[in-house]
Design a protein around this motif. Sequence first.
Motif, PDB file in Angstrom:
ATOM      1  N   VAL A   1      29.786 -44.227  34.612  1.00  0.00           N
ATOM      2  CA  VAL A   1      29.970 -45.630  34.244  1.00  0.00           C
ATOM      3  C   VAL A   1      31.405 -45.788  33.753  1.00  0.00           C
ATOM      4  O   VAL A   1      31.812 -45.177  32.765  1.00  0.00           O
ATOM      5  CB  VAL A   1      28.973 -46.076  33.164  1.00  0.00           C
ATOM      6  CG1 VAL A   1      29.273 -47.519  32.720  1.00  0.00           C
ATOM      7  CG2 VAL A   1      27.537 -45.985  33.689  1.00  0.00           C
ATOM      8  N   MET A   2      32.170 -46.581  34.467  1.00  0.00           N
ATOM      9  CA  MET A   2      33.563 -46.842  34.127  1.00  0.00           C
ATOM     10  C   MET A   2      33.647 -48.050  33.189  1.00  0.00           C
ATOM     11  O   MET A   2      32.699 -48.820  33.079  1.00  0.00           O
ATOM     12  CB  MET A   2      34.369 -47.140  35.387  1.00  0.00           C
ATOM     13  CG  MET A   2      34.125 -46.183  36.547  1.00  0.00           C
ATOM     14  SD  MET A   2      35.091 -46.604  38.024  1.00  0.00           S
ATOM     15  CE  MET A   2      34.348 -48.172  38.508  1.00  0.00           C
ATOM     16  N   TYR A   3      34.793 -48.205  32.549  1.00  0.00           N
ATOM     17  CA  TYR A   3      35.067 -49.470  31.877  1.00  0.00           C
ATOM     18  C   TYR A   3      36.490 -49.886  32.202  1.00  0.00           C
ATOM     19  O   TYR A   3      37.360 -49.051  32.445  1.00  0.00           O
ATOM     20  CB  TYR A   3      34.830 -49.388  30.369  1.00  0.00           C
ATOM     21  CG  TYR A   3      35.881 -48.672  29.560  1.00  0.00           C
ATOM     22  CD1 TYR A   3      36.958 -49.367  28.994  1.00  0.00           C
ATOM     23  CD2 TYR A   3      35.794 -47.303  29.322  1.00  0.00           C
ATOM     24  CE1 TYR A   3      37.920 -48.717  28.229  1.00  0.00           C
ATOM     25  CE2 TYR A   3      36.758 -46.639  28.550  1.00  0.00           C
ATOM     26  CZ  TYR A   3      37.813 -47.352  28.018  1.00  0.00           C
ATOM     27  OH  TYR A   3      38.770 -46.705  27.271  1.00  0.00           O
ATOM     28  N   ASP A   4      36.703 -51.198  32.263  1.00  0.00           N
ATOM     29  CA  ASP A   4      38.056 -51.706  32.508  1.00  0.00           C
ATOM     30  C   ASP A   4      38.726 -51.990  31.177  1.00  0.00           C
ATOM     31  O   ASP A   4      38.083 -52.386  30.207  1.00  0.00           O
ATOM     32  CB  ASP A   4      37.994 -52.984  33.356  1.00  0.00           C
ATOM     33  CG  ASP A   4      37.328 -54.140  32.612  1.00  0.00           C
ATOM     34  OD1 ASP A   4      38.040 -54.934  31.967  1.00  0.00           O
ATOM     35  OD2 ASP A   4      36.080 -54.224  32.659  1.00  0.00           O
ATOM     36  N   ARG A   5      40.026 -51.773  31.140  1.00  0.00           N
ATOM     37  CA  ARG A   5      40.772 -52.003  29.898  1.00  0.00           C
ATOM     38  C   ARG A   5      41.055 -53.481  29.665  1.00  0.00           C
ATOM     39  O   ARG A   5      41.482 -53.870  28.576  1.00  0.00           O
ATOM     40  CB  ARG A   5      42.075 -51.210  29.914  1.00  0.00           C
ATOM     41  CG  ARG A   5      41.854 -49.704  29.776  1.00  0.00           C
ATOM     42  CD  ARG A   5      43.151 -48.967  29.597  1.00  0.00           C
ATOM     43  NE  ARG A   5      43.837 -49.380  28.368  1.00  0.00           N
ATOM     44  CZ  ARG A   5      45.134 -49.177  28.148  1.00  0.00           C
ATOM     45  NH1 ARG A   5      45.891 -48.600  29.069  1.00  0.00           N
ATOM     46  NH2 ARG A   5      45.681 -49.551  27.009  1.00  0.00           N
ATOM     47  N   LEU A   6      40.789 -54.300  30.672  1.00  0.00           N
ATOM     48  CA  LEU A   6      41.019 -55.740  30.532  1.00  0.00           C
ATOM     49  C   LEU A   6      40.007 -56.357  29.568  1.00  0.00           C
ATOM     50  O   LEU A   6      40.372 -57.106  28.664  1.00  0.00           O
ATOM     51  CB  LEU A   6      40.909 -56.397  31.905  1.00  0.00           C
ATOM     52  CG  LEU A   6      41.410 -57.825  32.065  1.00  0.00           C
ATOM     53  CD1 LEU A   6      42.919 -57.887  31.928  1.00  0.00           C
ATOM     54  CD2 LEU A   6      40.983 -58.371  33.434  1.00  0.00           C
ATOM     55  N   THR A   7      38.716 -56.008  29.762  1.00  0.00           N
ATOM     56  CA  THR A   7      37.651 -56.612  28.945  1.00  0.00           C
ATOM     57  C   THR A   7      36.695 -55.591  28.356  1.00  0.00           C
ATOM     58  O   THR A   7      35.839 -55.960  27.560  1.00  0.00           O
ATOM     59  CB  THR A   7      36.809 -57.579  29.797  1.00  0.00           C
ATOM     60  OG1 THR A   7      36.059 -56.831  30.764  1.00  0.00           O
ATOM     61  CG2 THR A   7      37.684 -58.596  30.524  1.00  0.00           C
ATOM     62  N   GLU A   8      36.814 -54.319  28.771  1.00  0.00           N
ATOM     63  CA  GLU A   8      35.891 -53.260  28.371  1.00  0.00           C
ATOM     64  C   GLU A   8      34.458 -53.576  28.779  1.00  0.00           C
ATOM     65  O   GLU A   8      33.500 -53.310  28.046  1.00  0.00           O
ATOM     66  CB  GLU A   8      36.012 -52.960  26.869  1.00  0.00           C
ATOM     67  CG  GLU A   8      37.389 -52.396  26.527  1.00  0.00           C
ATOM     68  CD  GLU A   8      37.543 -51.906  25.095  1.00  0.00           C
ATOM     69  OE1 GLU A   8      36.624 -52.153  24.284  1.00  0.00           O
ATOM     70  OE2 GLU A   8      38.579 -51.268  24.797  1.00  0.00           O
ATOM     71  N   SER A   9      34.318 -54.153  29.973  1.00  0.00           N
ATOM     72  CA  SER A   9      33.007 -54.278  30.607  1.00  0.00           C
ATOM     73  C   SER A   9      32.644 -52.939  31.238  1.00  0.00           C
ATOM     74  O   SER A   9      33.518 -52.096  31.497  1.00  0.00           O
ATOM     75  CB  SER A   9      33.026 -55.378  31.674  1.00  0.00           C
ATOM     76  OG  SER A   9      33.318 -56.640  31.108  1.00  0.00           O
ATOM     77  N   LEU A  10      31.360 -52.735  31.533  1.00  0.00           N
ATOM     78  CA  LEU A  10      30.875 -51.463  32.062  1.00  0.00           C
ATOM     79  C   LEU A  10      30.519 -51.599  33.535  1.00  0.00           C
ATOM     80  O   LEU A  10      29.820 -52.543  33.929  1.00  0.00           O
ATOM     81  CB  LEU A  10      29.653 -50.999  31.265  1.00  0.00           C
ATOM     82  CG  LEU A  10      29.864 -50.829  29.760  1.00  0.00           C
ATOM     83  CD1 LEU A  10      28.585 -50.319  29.099  1.00  0.00           C
ATOM     84  CD2 LEU A  10      31.023 -49.868  29.465  1.00  0.00           C
ATOM     85  N   TRP A  11      30.973 -50.620  34.333  1.00  0.00           N
ATOM     86  CA  TRP A  11      30.848 -50.655  35.787  1.00  0.00           C
ATOM     87  C   TRP A  11      30.264 -49.338  36.304  1.00  0.00           C
ATOM     88  O   TRP A  11      30.974 -48.323  36.317  1.00  0.00           O
ATOM     89  CB  TRP A  11      32.222 -50.823  36.439  1.00  0.00           C
ATOM     90  CG  TRP A  11      33.082 -51.929  35.931  1.00  0.00           C
ATOM     91  CD1 TRP A  11      33.667 -52.033  34.695  1.00  0.00           C
ATOM     92  CD2 TRP A  11      33.503 -53.092  36.658  1.00  0.00           C
ATOM     93  NE1 TRP A  11      34.423 -53.170  34.607  1.00  0.00           N
ATOM     94  CE2 TRP A  11      34.336 -53.840  35.793  1.00  0.00           C
ATOM     95  CE3 TRP A  11      33.261 -53.551  37.957  1.00  0.00           C
ATOM     96  CZ2 TRP A  11      34.925 -55.043  36.196  1.00  0.00           C
ATOM     97  CZ3 TRP A  11      33.851 -54.748  38.345  1.00  0.00           C
ATOM     98  CH2 TRP A  11      34.661 -55.478  37.480  1.00  0.00           C
TER      99      TRP A  11
END
Length: 414
Positions: A174-184
């Motif tokens: 599960v990745m997260y983006d540094r833009l919003t810290e949503s989980l992918w």
Amino acid sequence: MSAGRAAAAGVLVLVLGACASATDEPAAPTGEDRSPTSATSDSAPGGEKPPSALDDPAHPDFPDPLIDLDDLLPGGPPPNGIPSIDYPLFEPVAEVDWLDDDEPVLSLTIDGRTKAYPIRIMMWHEIVNDRLAGVPVAVTYCPLCNSGVAFERIVAGETTTFKVSGQLYADNLVMYDRLTESLWPQLTGRASVGALTGTRLESIPVGAVGWGQFRDEHPDARVLSRSTGHDRDYLTNPYVRYDDPDSEPLFALPADPDSRLPVKARVVGVGEGKDAVAVSRDVLADRGVQHVEVGRDRVVLWHAPGQVSALDAREIPDGAEIGSVAAFAAEVGGRALDFARAPDGTFRDRQTGSGWNLFGRAESGPLAGEQLTAVEHLDTFWFAWAAFQPGTRLVPGGRQTARTSRQRVGERLE
């Protein structure tokens, strides 16, 4: 404890030990071989960051999650405990003398430019934030699913970087983006928890091949360097015997495994939803070529020897031979083609007798010089493919009706 579960527990101990000191952050390198991510804003539109799904996945400001939060499990290392590579360095193919011919590398091509990302590096970092042909990309590899996937790292119109959250869903990164810290989850490429829930990344075809195969096809390409800024033993595999077909996933899955194949059977999957289809790697290796219908599209899969498993032996070059696979649209210039494996191990189309190599390039015959269009595919374990594509068809045969519990998992991911 079963032998499979005991082996899995041993792997977990090794992985946690390997990642215990993995919070070191490298300094940004300089030089022409750096693929800079410094142009990335990593700030939310409007300059104000929303709540973080890393901190509170159940925050009331978030849209309804696409996955059951109870199935979002801690994998052991904390966020960034497995450090992404954000300032990758590259070497010319001709200067790489530290890879064996049959070692696996991820091969990525955009607009005629190609790079290799050795699995021996990827398994310690899981995400490389890079640029190729001017396109900001995240090249990802999940060892627990043996899945390599590449995405454009643009969300909500902004370029960002991706990191390892330390969470797992269906044993998948599960990745997260540094833009919003949503989980992918890696295998959906879709934000499933957080402010960007429902947003989908643009994926790019990528596949694992043997180093010798890559080197011969792309002598002018560049290769991810071992100079990552991190201290890792890039020769060794921390997941020894993880791909043993009698072993089990490390963590509980969201639903009962699909029993049509053993959970660790290797498959090649294409399509999604009602169009998803999987081919057993054993079947593909035996046949060499398999044509499948993916919705209205016709796809050809093929297999060639020349790659070892990175998840078998303690030292990666000693892994068992598994071969390389590829997926292409079965046509050139609108002309449908049928393929078969030739006695010399290459591939030939029945319409013209042209010879094609593993990379979909015609090397001989009337179509010499033509290039097949690569199709996104997953070379992964059955449990992972079936968890994310619960209604998948299986070639050949097998039961076609998935269990209701698996259908519910799939509906949440649609």
